[in-house]
Motif scaffolding. Sequence first.
Motif, PDB file in Angstrom:
ATOM      1  N   ALA A 146       0.814  -1.223   0.000  1.00  0.00           N
ATOM      2  CA  ALA A 146       0.000   0.000   0.000  1.00  0.00           C
ATOM      3  C   ALA A 146       0.846   1.271   0.000  1.00  0.00           C
ATOM      4  O   ALA A 146       0.311   2.374  -0.187  1.00  0.00           O
ATOM      5  CB  ALA A 146      -0.930   0.010   1.211  1.00  0.00           C
ATOM      6  N   ARG A 205       3.312   4.265  -1.117  1.00  0.00           N
ATOM      7  CA  ARG A 205       3.583   4.987  -2.351  1.00  0.00           C
ATOM      8  C   ARG A 205       4.885   5.775  -2.292  1.00  0.00           C
ATOM      9  O   ARG A 205       5.331   6.301  -3.308  1.00  0.00           O
ATOM     10  CB  ARG A 205       2.427   5.948  -2.661  1.00  0.00           C
ATOM     11  CG  ARG A 205       1.109   5.242  -2.939  1.00  0.00           C
ATOM     12  CD  ARG A 205       1.166   4.450  -4.226  1.00  0.00           C
ATOM     13  NE  ARG A 205      -0.107   3.792  -4.502  1.00  0.00           N
ATOM     14  CZ  ARG A 205      -0.418   2.574  -4.092  1.00  0.00           C
ATOM     15  NH1 ARG A 205       0.481   1.869  -3.378  1.00  0.00           N
ATOM     16  NH2 ARG A 205      -1.588   2.042  -4.366  1.00  0.00           N
ATOM     17  N   ASN A 252       0.363  10.608   3.868  1.00  0.00           N
ATOM     18  CA  ASN A 252      -0.504   9.877   2.941  1.00  0.00           C
ATOM     19  C   ASN A 252      -0.298   8.373   3.062  1.00  0.00           C
ATOM     20  O   ASN A 252      -1.257   7.592   2.978  1.00  0.00           O
ATOM     21  CB  ASN A 252      -0.239  10.335   1.510  1.00  0.00           C
ATOM     22  CG  ASN A 252      -0.764  11.728   1.238  1.00  0.00           C
ATOM     23  OD1 ASN A 252      -1.555  12.269   2.011  1.00  0.00           O
ATOM     24  ND2 ASN A 252      -0.327  12.327   0.149  1.00  0.00           N
ATOM     25  N   ASP A 253       0.953   7.942   3.247  1.00  0.00           N
ATOM     26  CA  ASP A 253       1.211   6.513   3.432  1.00  0.00           C
ATOM     27  C   ASP A 253       0.558   5.991   4.709  1.00  0.00           C
ATOM     28  O   ASP A 253      -0.019   4.903   4.736  1.00  0.00           O
ATOM     29  CB  ASP A 253       2.723   6.254   3.476  1.00  0.00           C
ATOM     30  CG  ASP A 253       3.286   5.935   2.094  1.00  0.00           C
ATOM     31  OD1 ASP A 253       2.482   5.805   1.150  1.00  0.00           O
ATOM     32  OD2 ASP A 253       4.522   5.825   1.963  1.00  0.00           O
ATOM     33  N   ARG A 270      -3.068   5.489   4.107  1.00  0.00           N
ATOM     34  CA  ARG A 270      -3.346   4.269   3.333  1.00  0.00           C
ATOM     35  C   ARG A 270      -3.260   3.034   4.215  1.00  0.00           C
ATOM     36  O   ARG A 270      -4.077   2.112   4.098  1.00  0.00           O
ATOM     37  CB  ARG A 270      -2.358   4.168   2.176  1.00  0.00           C
ATOM     38  CG  ARG A 270      -2.492   5.262   1.128  1.00  0.00           C
ATOM     39  CD  ARG A 270      -1.595   4.990  -0.063  1.00  0.00           C
ATOM     40  NE  ARG A 270      -1.538   6.167  -0.924  1.00  0.00           N
ATOM     41  CZ  ARG A 270      -0.554   7.055  -0.888  1.00  0.00           C
ATOM     42  NH1 ARG A 270       0.456   6.897  -0.043  1.00  0.00           N
ATOM     43  NH2 ARG A 270      -0.566   8.106  -1.684  1.00  0.00           N
ATOM     44  N   ILE A 271      -2.251   2.993   5.082  1.00  0.00           N
ATOM     45  CA  ILE A 271      -2.089   1.836   5.962  1.00  0.00           C
ATOM     46  C   ILE A 271      -3.281   1.719   6.908  1.00  0.00           C
ATOM     47  O   ILE A 271      -3.840   0.637   7.107  1.00  0.00           O
ATOM     48  CB  ILE A 271      -0.771   1.961   6.756  1.00  0.00           C
ATOM     49  CG1 ILE A 271       0.426   1.910   5.806  1.00  0.00           C
ATOM     50  CG2 ILE A 271      -0.658   0.856   7.800  1.00  0.00           C
ATOM     51  CD1 ILE A 271       1.748   2.259   6.471  1.00  0.00           C
ATOM     52  N   ASN A 276      -6.322   2.927   6.516  1.00  0.00           N
ATOM     53  CA  ASN A 276      -7.531   2.560   5.779  1.00  0.00           C
ATOM     54  C   ASN A 276      -7.538   1.080   5.424  1.00  0.00           C
ATOM     55  O   ASN A 276      -8.587   0.419   5.481  1.00  0.00           O
ATOM     56  CB  ASN A 276      -7.645   3.408   4.510  1.00  0.00           C
ATOM     57  CG  ASN A 276      -7.946   4.867   4.804  1.00  0.00           C
ATOM     58  OD1 ASN A 276      -8.501   5.195   5.851  1.00  0.00           O
ATOM     59  ND2 ASN A 276      -7.569   5.753   3.902  1.00  0.00           N
ATOM     60  N   LEU A 277      -6.371   0.541   5.073  1.00  0.00           N
ATOM     61  CA  LEU A 277      -6.290  -0.886   4.773  1.00  0.00           C
ATOM     62  C   LEU A 277      -6.578  -1.712   6.022  1.00  0.00           C
ATOM     63  O   LEU A 277      -7.259  -2.750   5.958  1.00  0.00           O
ATOM     64  CB  LEU A 277      -4.906  -1.219   4.213  1.00  0.00           C
ATOM     65  CG  LEU A 277      -4.653  -2.686   3.850  1.00  0.00           C
ATOM     66  CD1 LEU A 277      -5.659  -3.169   2.824  1.00  0.00           C
ATOM     67  CD2 LEU A 277      -3.222  -2.866   3.334  1.00  0.00           C
ATOM     68  N   SER A 323     -10.210   6.885  -7.092  1.00  0.00           N
ATOM     69  CA  SER A 323      -8.867   6.581  -6.612  1.00  0.00           C
ATOM     70  C   SER A 323      -8.373   7.788  -5.841  1.00  0.00           C
ATOM     71  O   SER A 323      -9.090   8.792  -5.704  1.00  0.00           O
ATOM     72  CB  SER A 323      -7.914   6.241  -7.775  1.00  0.00           C
ATOM     73  OG  SER A 323      -7.712   7.371  -8.592  1.00  0.00           O
ATOM     74  N   GLU A 324      -7.151   7.705  -5.358  1.00  0.00           N
ATOM     75  CA  GLU A 324      -6.610   8.817  -4.569  1.00  0.00           C
ATOM     76  C   GLU A 324      -6.557  10.107  -5.365  1.00  0.00           C
ATOM     77  O   GLU A 324      -6.854  11.180  -4.856  1.00  0.00           O
ATOM     78  CB  GLU A 324      -5.213   8.450  -4.073  1.00  0.00           C
ATOM     79  CG  GLU A 324      -4.592   9.516  -3.192  1.00  0.00           C
ATOM     80  CD  GLU A 324      -3.215   9.122  -2.689  1.00  0.00           C
ATOM     81  OE1 GLU A 324      -2.601   9.920  -1.975  1.00  0.00           O
ATOM     82  OE2 GLU A 324      -2.765   8.014  -3.013  1.00  0.00           O
ATOM     83  N   ASN A 334      -2.938  14.983  -4.146  1.00  0.00           N
ATOM     84  CA  ASN A 334      -2.296  14.408  -2.962  1.00  0.00           C
ATOM     85  C   ASN A 334      -1.309  15.364  -2.312  1.00  0.00           C
ATOM     86  O   ASN A 334      -0.885  15.140  -1.179  1.00  0.00           O
ATOM     87  CB  ASN A 334      -1.602  13.081  -3.297  1.00  0.00           C
ATOM     88  CG  ASN A 334      -0.513  13.222  -4.357  1.00  0.00           C
ATOM     89  OD1 ASN A 334       0.107  14.271  -4.498  1.00  0.00           O
ATOM     90  ND2 ASN A 334      -0.282  12.156  -5.122  1.00  0.00           N
TER      91      ASN A 334
END
Length: 776
Positions: free
Chosen positions: A299, A301, A315-316, A319-320, A322-323, A528-529, A588
């Motif tokens: 996940a 980027r 942002n990373d 993502r983590i 949200n996953l 998407s993002e 982003n």
Amino acid sequence: MTKSRSHAAAWPIEPSALFAAALMIFSILALPAFSQTYSFNSVTIEGNDRIEDGTILSYAGIARGQAVSAAQLNDATQQVRGSGLFETVELVPQGSNLLIRVSEYPTINIINFEGNARLNDDVLRSVVASQERRVYSPATAERDVAAISQAYADAGRVSAIVRPSLIRREGDRVDLVFEVFEGGLAEVERISFVGNRDFGDRRLRGVLETKQAGALRLLIQRDTFSPDRLDFDKQVLTDFYNSRGYPDFVVNDVDVQLTRERDAYLITYNVQEGRRFRIGGVGLSSQIPEANAEEFRRALRLRTGSVYSPVGIENDIARIENLAIRKGLSFVRVEPQITRNDREGTLDVNYVLVPGERIFVERIDIEGNTTTLDRVIRTQFRTVEGDPFNPRMIRQSAERIRALGYFADASVNAREGSTPDQVVIDVDVEEQPTGSLSFGANYNSDNGVSLVASFRERNFLGRGQQLDFQISTGESNRNFSFDFAEPFFLGRDLRFGIDLNYRTTDNQNALYDTERVRVSPSLSFPVSENGRLQVYYAFNWTDITDVAGDRTDPPEDRASLVIFEEADRGAVGTQSLGFGYSWDSRRNGIDPTTGYVLRFGQEYGIGDNEFVRTTALAAAETKVWSEELTLRATVEGGALHYNTGSSRVTDRYFLGSSLMRGFEPGGIGPRDADTDDALGGNYFAVARLEAEFPLGLPEEYGITGGLFLDHGSVWDVGDEHGATVLYNEFDTRTVAGVSVFWTTPIGPLRFNFSEPLDIRERDEPNNFDVTISTSF
């Protein structure tokens, strides 16, 4: 020796005994003054009119029959005087009676301001504490003087002088008048930097909210000094450097000085840039057995070699998290561990998944919203009551609330709830106007001057809905538009909109008139993002009227036969379904110096007129040379293909100045060989290259220069209806020019001076045009 003995013999008492005797005599004489006490059986109060006797006695604090000393009597005098109700106070003992003689402060009749022009009476009245029909207080009046002076200082007039004066009136009343000498405007004369190496003063000044005074000082209000704005500027300066790979940047000091004439400020930022870092290794490890590190690693980027930016790490982390939520893992906390490698100038980032505290959101309390509905604010939260508490998500929600633009101030804080494992989110907002009604005039080179009336509301009825209504009328066209949007349709990140547009043109620029109506409801949502998709339905109604001349007239007296044929169809209504996809790297916020935009859309005609309209755009922008030079490149095209029926002049593409500079509207592309009417084309393609750079002028003027090169064509009329059409095939033109960009308080203007490099005989060049400067 003899003299000394004689002197000693003449002194019959020892010195120590003499000192003791003198001290005893002094004590006896002074005892009455120090030990005198009073006791009063009655009190007489004189001079009070509005203040009750009991109130004065309560301030004095002396009870009937109480023994009081002279010092206590003096304290009582000070207590009555300290109430702020009396100009003079005397406490006079008269045997067993105490006389309290006072003179009251007058009552304020009215409060006036004299000499003020820059700040009106309503503004000044809002900062003073003195009130009409209340007792005048010198202390309060002095505080009012300080408040008025501060209001002028905030407006850039630090030399303003304020003096209070009293005008006596009958009935123990006074008029309180604040006399104001406003003085000159203290502008920010110069902003400079010390310690900056990688970015010049011009670039850094462009970041700040405070601006230097320039030619537009009467319109720009940001060139006056404000301590609050200074704190904001320090933060945005830090964010600017951090986002460009400078994690060690600090503002060591900000030196603010007034010139000797006290009419201008000199601001100097002492900064330390530090070293620029790039990302080294990027990894992820997990201390949670249920979390597969490899799965979460996919996940990420953030990439090795990219410039360090806190936004990329944030942002990373998002993502983590949200996953983890999608996998049903609650209370997962992500700790980024950053390891410096000063030798290589890199930062290694390792994300560690650790168990977080089991804390839940008990409730979300919202206060201060008198117009905006609670649900509008709640939609900005990705967290609801009962969810695990995530501080990062709460911070992002606060940023989204502020970004709405509905509130002058918005704060979001968390506090402990009813139990230690629960928190309450407090949201305090201060609303501000969100609507505007304007009347004015527009000018562009394509359509000339037009009068405009518009109404815009960004928070319609407090529901967060957007309403835009505009009417414009000009020399060659009239336009009416109505747009409505619900950004959170059905309580989701789903934008519903409906657009209504009515447009007419007259034959000042062509030998025919047109009338068009378009109604289009739409839905748009993120896919998407960086990507967003829009789907819509459209109804279009078009008509071609008032075609000049007759088919049998000479070509110079009539419109093109193509126009006649298309007008014979009468009004045409079409229905269509369409979609539009956009991908924007700037969403982003990772790379503030480079951006990419891709747009692609198709519209499918249904019913009697089946067609496919395809449009596409690819654009890029980057800043180089310490971000002093901006480079832009855009490729754009469109294609209209009819399966049944055929296109008309109201459907086809024309290359105006927004698509290709250097030509009149309809100045290039297919045209009737006999009448010279521009007919438009079913296809167009344009490539635009440009550079923007400083001209050496003071940046507070907001003027920069540019160079541009446009290359493109529009072609294919379709059925020619027996007319001779020139330039109906793909036939490119090239134009080069220089631009002047001017950022003004009424909007960014762009002046283009162009020269065609590749032109056809019947083309209509335009060497100068004025447009609103827009980003891609």
